[in-house]
Structures are given as structure tokens and as C-alpha cells.
Design a protein around this motif. Structure first.
Motif, PDB file in Angstrom:
ATOM      1  N   ARG A 108       0.848  -1.191   0.000  1.00 46.72           N
ATOM      2  CA  ARG A 108       0.000   0.000   0.000  1.00 46.72           C
ATOM      3  C   ARG A 108       0.888   1.248   0.000  1.00 46.72           C
ATOM      4  N   GLU A 288      -0.886  -2.481  10.206  1.00 46.58           N
ATOM      5  CA  GLU A 288      -1.713  -3.120   9.175  1.00 46.58           C
ATOM      6  C   GLU A 288      -3.173  -3.164   9.625  1.00 46.58           C
ATOM      7  N   GLU A 289      -3.329  -3.529  10.879  1.00 46.55           N
ATOM      8  CA  GLU A 289      -4.675  -3.637  11.442  1.00 46.55           C
ATOM      9  C   GLU A 289      -5.387  -2.275  11.431  1.00 46.55           C
ATOM     10  N   THR A 292      -6.146  -1.082   7.784  1.00 43.15           N
ATOM     11  CA  THR A 292      -7.223  -1.871   7.185  1.00 43.15           C
ATOM     12  C   THR A 292      -8.578  -1.411   7.724  1.00 43.15           C
ATOM     13  N   ASP A 295      -9.615   1.615   5.885  1.00 42.26           N
ATOM     14  CA  ASP A 295      -9.674   1.514   4.424  1.00 42.26           C
ATOM     15  C   ASP A 295     -11.028   1.875   3.833  1.00 42.26           C
TER      16      ASP A 295
END
Lengths: 320, 322
Positions: A108, A288-289, A292, A295
Motif C-alpha cells: 500500500r 496493518e490492522e 485496514t 480503508d
């Protein structure tokens, strides 16, 4: 471990003894010290776990400032690909206390911005010990604008004692730069995620931390003033920093209760400085969590939720 | 000023009724040391007539001089949770607050009011340096949010008079969080297309300067006001050299491009109206018909004539007059 903190002295003694025993054994092959050394190792491990399970706020400050903790640069190197540093505020200078640029995080594309303290005397001087001048904040504003324009999420890594208190910094508008940087954080229409990886020192930290999600490492601190500064003002004695640290409620655990930190990222036993790789991996997973989770939000939602979060601070989670 | 009424009469009175005379009729200018009669000083908005030194003025006193007829409506500020951290240094935090409340007669370090200046509606918020150094905690944050909402509801400019040592340490991180929080508040005013004017007064430092105080559409400052992020002593210790004269003073900041104008206290009223009416694309104010309060009797009569403008009443707050 080269750098023991003051409160780790008993630990240093035990580890030192184990080391001595093994050194002796190496000289004299007939000696069997392994059993004894292992017992010492176990004792040291137990003590370490105990020390870090019961860290006082002041000890947390010391851990948060530990020179061997992974810094912004280490996180960028390990977690991001294609990191492309971008420099300068287009007005005056490039501030090395703040690093930032384009990068990929798990494919990303993102913009990353952070305070960098440096890891040895030379780099610490070059980085001004992570204390940014107005140019640093203005560079950050530029990068946030860039991210906003191209719809890239912003990741900020906060690790600063505070903004630099210098003559030139004042003359070039330190307070204005911090205010604008805070304002920019609050106005971008892309996800903004902040992680306090060490010290979150006052306005210099806030300028990067107006985030949708704020995570703190387990032993990181975030405070309106340093315990030493607070002690010298309110106790009229800088030596009362233990009391001040206690009163300020600056640990990640307290800040989560107060609704300021959204989550705590665990550190390995004995702190991030004892296992930087594991720490960085934990940060990567949390990042990442968080990204996401953001997102699916629309630009409008991101902006409004972020603003509402700050407007609501102080109305909930005050059980502490 | 009438020399007989201001000087001779009190002097004579003091001879005849010594017991009834309060001993605070005279005060000394902090800067030039001139003895100043209290009424004269009050009329001059705590500016020394001799050396033009701008002394401390409470928001309530300031508002009396700014609003037409000294009349304004206080905006209610939602009460924050008291002492969320159970902070205790040498004193308990609630005790410090109580002492400050007693000595200032105010609830906390900021006063918000609506009213008219030269028949132009304004929301004014003023920080009170005498209340724990004007420090920004949750109350001040709430006050700025309330002031912003009031300005948006009334579609009028927001003016904040700053005076603070910084954030209120006793509220820890929650005081620091007022930096982003007040930033959101003033941005709401700006997004509503309304002017946000900052008047920096002595002293404005720390987290207050590094948030809403530096985000105005226009920055005015009172002469010689100390304005900065870090304290001079901290800077000197850091850079190990002494700082130039006038460092961090209003005029110095003007030279360095951080503020728009240095304005004497007596002229701020006119400036605010002139600037805001232009920004709001309104016709010039009709000058000369409405003064700030002079004394109580005239204040009342002048003020009754000012209620014609929209949205001036019907507020839950209580009227205050000079």
C-alpha cells in the motif's frame, strides 16, 4: 546489553556474574559452571520480567528514552519498501529531526513522517536529538498535503522530547509551525495513523498526532510536559520527577484509560531495546490492522470522525 | 481627568475618614513606577498614562470597555469533569482552582461573551492570566468550543484575547489535547466563512501559542506583549547565549512576520470593527454614536438602543453590564 538503566543495576550484576563465570570456564576447561550460570540466567530473566511488569511511570520515561530503542529510521527500514525520503519545507531548510517521504507498506503506498533522534553522537547532533524546528513541522505539512492530494494514508511515528527551544526556531515561528501541523493533521481527508514509539513530548508530539487512530508502544509515554519540567515548576524541585511522572498520568496504560490512546502495542519482555526486531514486527502488525480498519471509510467520514474524536476527549473514559 | 475630583478630593476624604478609605486607591505602574489613581487607571483600561505600559486586565473588565455601553451576554461554558487525574503536587489541584476562583471571582481562566461593538455583533473570548496563569485545561477548551459554536450560530466573528503561560499541567494529557481540540473549534468558525481574529496579550506562551493563538485570520497584539513557544530561560540554557533585546515581544514578532499588527489597547475596539466589517463585506460602521462604557448611568441608556440587531437576545446566559 551495553546500556543498563539505573533501576536495572541489580539485573546488570546478575548478568555480569553469569558472564564472568562463563569467561572463567572458557579459560579453564575443567571447570563446569554451566549449571550455575544457567541458574543465574534464570534469576536474571525472572528479575527482568518482574522489573518490567511493575515499571513505575518514571521508569517508563527512562525506558521510553532508552538510546537502544528502535527509532523512526529503524521502523522505516524494516517495515516499508521503496522508501523515498522527501526533503525540505520549500521556505528555509530541511530539518533532519523530522524524516519523511513516500513508501510502501505491505504494497500500500503511504506517506510516512516521524521524529528521528539518531543512534550515536554524530547522528544525534545531525538529528538535533529529535527536537524539530519550524522547518520540520513545515516539511511535515508539505508531506501531509501531498498525501491528501493523492489519497495516500499517512503514518506518523512520534518520538521526541519536544520541539526545539532555540532562538532561530522562535524567530521563524515555532508555535505557528506546530499549530499549522496540528491543524493539517486534523484536516486531511485520508487515513492518519500515529504511533508513539518512545517519547511523546508535548506540542512537538501533538503536531504529528492528530490522528484517526493513536497507538502507543507498551512503555512509551505521552505528556504535556516532561516530569523534570513539571517538578521544577510545581514542586520547585526538578528532583521530584518521580512524583511528577506519577501525577501526570503519562503512561500508555493511563492514556488508554483516559481515551487518548486507542490501543497499546506490546513490547518484548525487558522493553523494545532488548528486542528491536520483535518490537518492530508488533508495530507492523498493529499498523496493518489500523490501516485496514480505516480503508473503507470515505474521506468525509475520516475527517469528521477524527474531529469528533478530539472534540469528545474528556467526556469519556475518565475512570482513572 | 479632573485633578480636583480625582486627586484632591480623595486626599481630603482620606484625611477626614481614614478608616473608610481603602488602601488600594493608588497603584504603581509595573514599568515606570508612576503612582496612578485607580479610577484613572481603570478608565485607561489599565494602560499607564505616563509610559503607555499595558498592564494586566481581566476579560470582564476588558469586555466592559469593548462592548457598546459595556453591555454583553455571557456565554455559558459546559462544565468539564473536575480534576480527572486526581492531580496532587504540593497542593491538591481542586484547592488551587478554589483559590484562583476566590481571588478572581471567575469560574476558570476564560470568559466568553456576545454583544455588539459599534453595532456589529461579536463573540469575544478572553483568557484570564490571573487565573492559574491563564492556563488551558478542559474548561478553556470547552470555552473555545462554546465560543466557536456561538459565533457560528450568530454568524458573527470570533475574537480570542489570549493570555496564558501554556497548558494546565494539572490536567496532564487532557490539557495537551486541548491543542487539537481548540484547533478543530476555530477551524469550524473559519469553514463557516466567519472571521477568526486573535489578539495576543501579555503573556502568551507554550501550548496556547502553538494552537489556536497562531491560527487566526488576522493576528493583532498589544504593545510589548511577550509571545513565544519556549520560555526565554529555557532557550538561553539550551543555546548558551543571551537573547537580543525585545526577543519574543510583540514588535519583535511583527518584524519576524508572525503577527499582522501591534495595536494599543484603546484602539483595539475600532480595529476589530474595521477589520471584521471588511472581511464580512459589510458597510463601514457608523462611528461616534456608541461609546464603550464610561459610567454606569450612561451605559444603561446607550445600551437599550442597541438591541435592534438580529439574534442579540433570547440567550440563556445572564446579562452583564459595566
Amino acid at each position: 546489553m551495553a546500556n543498563y538503566l539505573e533501576f536495572e543495576k541489580p539485573l546488570a550484576e546478575i548478568e555480569g556474574k553469569a558472564e564472568e563465570l562463563r569467561a572463567l570456564a572458557r579459560q579453564n576447561s575443567e571447570m563446569d559452571v554451566e549449571k550455575e550460570a544457567e541458574a543465574l540466567d534464570q534469576k536474571a530473566a525472572d528479575l527482568l520480567a518482574e522489573l518490567y511488569r511493575t515499571l513505575t511511570p518514571w521508569r517508563k520515561c527512562q525506558v521510553a528514552r532508552h538510546p537502544d530503542r528502535p527509532h523512526c529510521k529503524d521502523y522505516i527500514k524494516a517495515l516499508f519498501q521503496e522508501f523515498t525520503p522527501l526533503s525540505g519545507d520549500r521556505n528555509f531548510a530541511d530539518d533532519h529531526a523530522v524524516m519523511g517521504g513516500l513508501a510502501r507498506f505491505n504494497d500500500r503506498p503511504i506517506v510516512v513522517i516521524g521524529h528521528e533522534k539518531g543512534h550515536d553522537t554524530k547522528s544525534r547532533i545531525e538529528r538535533n536529538f529529535g527536537m524539530a524546528r519550524p522547518e520540520g513541522y513545515r516539511k511535515a505539512i508539505r508531506l501531509m498535503d501531498l498525501a491528501d492530494r493523492f489519497g495516500l494514508p499517512i503514518v506518523t511515528l512520534v518520538d521526541t522530547t519536544g520541539a526545539y527551544p532555540g532562538r532561530g526556531a522562535e524567530e521563524r515561528g515555532q508555535s505557528e509551525a506546530i499549530a499549522r501541523s496540528t491543524e493539517k493533521c486534523l484536516n486531511v481527508k485520508v487515513p492518519l495513523v500515529s504511533i508513539i514509539i518512545g517519547e511523546g513530548g508535548s506540542g512537538g508530539a501533538v503536531a504529528f498526532a492528530g490522528a484517526n487512530r493513536l497507538a502507543m508502544l507498551e512503555h512509551a509515554v505521552y505528556s504535556v510536559i516532561s516530569p523534570e519540567g513539571c517538578a521544577s515548576i510545581l514542586w520547585k524541585d526538578a528532583g521530584k520527577m518521580r512524583e511528577a511522572a506519577e501525577a501526570l498520568k503519562l503512561t500508555a496504560q493511563d492514556l488508554e484509560k483516559l481515551g487518548v490512546a486507542d490501543q497499546i502495542i506490546p513490547e518484548p519482555v525487558g522493553g523494545a531495546q532488548r528486542d528491536p526486531d520483535a518490537t518492530i514486527a508488533n508495530v507492523g502488525a498493529a499498523l496493518e490492522e489500523m490501516l485496514t480498519a480505516l480503508d473503507k471509510k470515505t474521506p468525509k467520514e475520516l475527517l469528521q470522525e477524527r474531529r469528533q474524536k478530539f472534540l469528545d476527549i474528556g467526556t469519556k473514559g475518565l475512570a482513572a | 481627568m479632573n485633578w480636583i475630583s480625582n486627586y484632591v478630593r480623595p486626599k481630603i476624604n482620606s484625611i477626614f475618614s481614614r478608616r473608610e478609605t481603602p488602601d488600594n486607591l493608588w497603584s504603581k505602574c509595573d514599568s515606570c513606577g508612576t503612582m496612578l489613581f485607580h479610577r484613572e487607571l481603570k478608565d485607561a483600561q489599565n494602560v499607564c498614562p505616563n509610559c503607555d505600559h499595558h498592564m494586566h486586565i481581566s476579560p470582564r473588565e476588558r469586555f466592559k470597555h469593548l462592548f457598546d455601553g459595556g453591555l454583553f451576554t455571557e456565554v455559558e461554558v459546559p462544565k468539564p469533569i473536575v480534576d480527572p487525574l486526581h492531580f496532587r503536587d504540593q497542593k491538591k489541584y481542586p484547592d488551587r482552582v478554589k483559590i484562583a476562583q476566590k481571588s478572581t471571582g471567575e469560574e476558570d481562566a476564560m470568559l466568553v461573551a456576545t454583544g455588539e461593538i459599534q453595532r456589529t455583533p461579536f463573540v469575544l473570548a478572553g483568557q484570564n492570566f490571573k487565573f492559574m496563569g491563564g492556563s488551558m485545561g478542559m474548561f478553556v477548551g470547552n470555552a473555545i468550543v462554546a465560543a466557536a459554536n456561538e459565533a457560528i450560530a450568530r454568524k458573527c466573528p470570533l475574537v480570542i484575547f489570549t493570555a496564558a503561560g501554556g497548558a494546565r499541567m494539572q490536567e496532564g494529557i487532557l490539557s495537551l489535547m486541548q491543542m487539537p481540540r481548540t484547533t478543530v473549534a476555530v477551524d469550524m468558525v473559519k469553514e463557516a466563512g466567519l472571521p477568526f481574529i486573535v489578539v495576543l496579550t501579555h503573556p502568551t506562551t507554550g501550548g496556547v501559542t502553538a494552537s489556536f493563538a497562531m491560527l487566526g485570520d488576522v493576528h493583532l497584539a498589544e504593545p510589548n506583549a511577550l509571545i513565544g513557544f519556549a520560555g526565554a530561560r529555557v532557550i538561553e540554557q539550551t543555546i548558551r547565549e543571551s537573547l537580543p533585546e525585545g526577543f519574543q515581544r510583540a514588535e519583535y514578532l511583527l518584524d519576524h512576520g508572525m503577527i499582522d499588527r501591534v495595536v494599543a489597547r484603546k484602539d483595539i475596539r475600532e480595529e476589530l470593527v474595521t477589520i471584521c466589517r471588511m472581511l464580512m463585506r459589510q458597510s463601514p460602521a457608523i462611528k461616534g454614536d456608541l461609546a464603550a462604557c464610561e459610567d454606569d448611568a450612561t451605559a444603561e441608556t446607550t445600551a437599550t438602543g442597541t438591541d435592534s440587531d438580529k439574534g442579540a437576545d433570547g440567550d440563556s446566559g445572564k446579562d452583564k453590564k459595566g
